[in-house]
Scaffold this motif. Structure first.
Motif, mmCIF file in Angstrom:
data_model
loop_
_atom_site.group_PDB
_atom_site.id
_atom_site.type_symbol
_atom_site.label_atom_id
_atom_site.label_comp_id
_atom_site.label_asym_id
_atom_site.label_seq_id
_atom_site.Cartn_x
_atom_site.Cartn_y
_atom_site.Cartn_z
ATOM 1 N N MET A 41 0.737 -1.202 -0.087
ATOM 2 C CA MET A 41 0.109 -0.022 -0.086
ATOM 3 C C MET A 41 0.815 1.448 -0.039
ATOM 4 S SD MET A 41 -0.090 0.853 3.686
ATOM 5 C CE MET A 41 -1.519 1.773 3.737
ATOM 6 N N ALA A 42 2.168 1.200 -0.385
ATOM 7 C CA ALA A 42 2.977 2.429 -0.481
ATOM 8 C C ALA A 42 2.266 3.553 -1.133
ATOM 9 C CB ALA A 42 4.246 2.078 -0.958
ATOM 10 N N THR A 43 1.803 3.600 -2.348
ATOM 11 C CA THR A 43 1.446 4.571 -3.009
ATOM 12 C C THR A 43 0.135 5.191 -2.374
ATOM 13 O OG1 THR A 43 2.269 3.699 -5.193
ATOM 14 C CG2 THR A 43 0.695 5.382 -5.423
ATOM 15 N N ALA A 44 -0.780 4.352 -2.032
ATOM 16 C CA ALA A 44 -1.984 4.784 -1.374
ATOM 17 C C ALA A 44 -1.658 5.476 -0.030
ATOM 18 C CB ALA A 44 -2.884 3.748 -1.039
ATOM 19 N N GLY A 93 12.587 0.491 5.738
ATOM 20 C CA GLY A 93 12.791 -1.058 5.244
ATOM 21 C C GLY A 93 11.952 -1.198 3.925
ATOM 22 N N CYS A 94 11.145 -0.277 3.587
ATOM 23 C CA CYS A 94 10.193 -0.596 2.316
ATOM 24 C C CYS A 94 10.692 0.098 0.995
ATOM 25 C CB CYS A 94 8.653 0.035 2.856
ATOM 26 S SG CYS A 94 7.585 -0.061 1.233
ATOM 27 N N PRO A 95 11.279 -0.854 0.224
ATOM 28 C CA PRO A 95 11.877 -0.254 -0.878
ATOM 29 C C PRO A 95 11.045 0.789 -1.542
ATOM 30 C CG PRO A 95 11.991 -2.634 -0.824
ATOM 31 C CD PRO A 95 11.056 -2.493 0.339
ATOM 32 N N PHE A 122 9.020 2.997 -0.492
ATOM 33 C CA PHE A 122 9.277 4.433 0.327
ATOM 34 C C PHE A 122 10.732 4.698 0.039
ATOM 35 C CE2 PHE A 122 5.765 3.163 3.746
ATOM 36 C CZ PHE A 122 5.006 3.813 2.895
ATOM 37 N N VAL A 123 11.659 4.154 0.010
ATOM 38 C CA VAL A 123 12.941 4.535 -0.193
ATOM 39 C C VAL A 123 12.969 5.157 -1.670
ATOM 40 C CG1 VAL A 123 15.457 3.775 -0.622
ATOM 41 C CG2 VAL A 123 13.965 3.164 1.477
ATOM 42 N N GLU A 124 12.319 4.485 -2.509
ATOM 43 C CA GLU A 124 12.478 4.850 -3.986
ATOM 44 C C GLU A 124 11.854 6.234 -4.192
ATOM 45 O OE1 GLU A 124 11.376 3.541 -8.491
ATOM 46 O OE2 GLU A 124 12.110 2.165 -7.216
ATOM 47 N N MET A 125 10.669 6.446 -3.428
ATOM 48 C CA MET A 125 9.721 7.797 -3.416
ATOM 49 C C MET A 125 10.756 8.991 -2.789
ATOM 50 S SD MET A 125 6.292 6.469 -1.948
ATOM 51 C CE MET A 125 5.327 5.221 -2.779
ATOM 52 N N GLY A 161 9.062 6.492 5.931
ATOM 53 C CA GLY A 161 8.094 6.297 5.027
ATOM 54 C C GLY A 161 8.362 7.062 3.440
ATOM 55 N N PRO A 162 7.545 7.846 2.854
ATOM 56 C CA PRO A 162 8.043 8.377 1.486
ATOM 57 C C PRO A 162 8.692 9.694 1.690
ATOM 58 C CG PRO A 162 5.551 8.527 1.905
ATOM 59 C CD PRO A 162 6.214 7.724 3.074
#
Length: 89
Positions: A24-27, A82-84, A86-89, A62-63
């Motif tokens: 649910m990263a984008t949401a 830890g969420c790839p 989020f890291v990319e965002m 987070g993002p």
């Protein structure tokens, strides 16, 4: 004294949490990006002793909304997550 979680249990909890945020990263970003958290950031900055600018570690950033806010205030934020996605965002 309550029993402590073992390494396997802690790994499972961490993996489950990260998997949830990956799904649910984008949401999550869209739902929270424009929240007004200036009072929270001000309270944190007010509790730090010393002279700004501060180097601020945001563990579980987070993002990156708060990273941007702290950088705009002249601080040096460092974000870890830890969420790839989020890291990319």
């Amino acid at each position: 004294m309550p029993p402590r979680a073992g390494d396997d249990e802690l790994f499972g909890i961490s993996a489950s949490t990260i998997a949830h945020y990956r799904r649910m990263a984008t949401a999550y970003r869209e739902a929270t990006w424009h929240h007004d958290v200036r009072q929270n950031n001000a309270a944190l900055l007010g509790a730090i002793e010393g002279e700004p600018p501060f180097c601020i570690l945001d563990l579980g950033c987070g993002p990156g909304r708060d990273l941007i806010a702290f950088r705009e205030l002249g601080h040096e934020p460092i974000g870890l997550d830890g969420c790839p996605e989020f890291v990319e965002m």
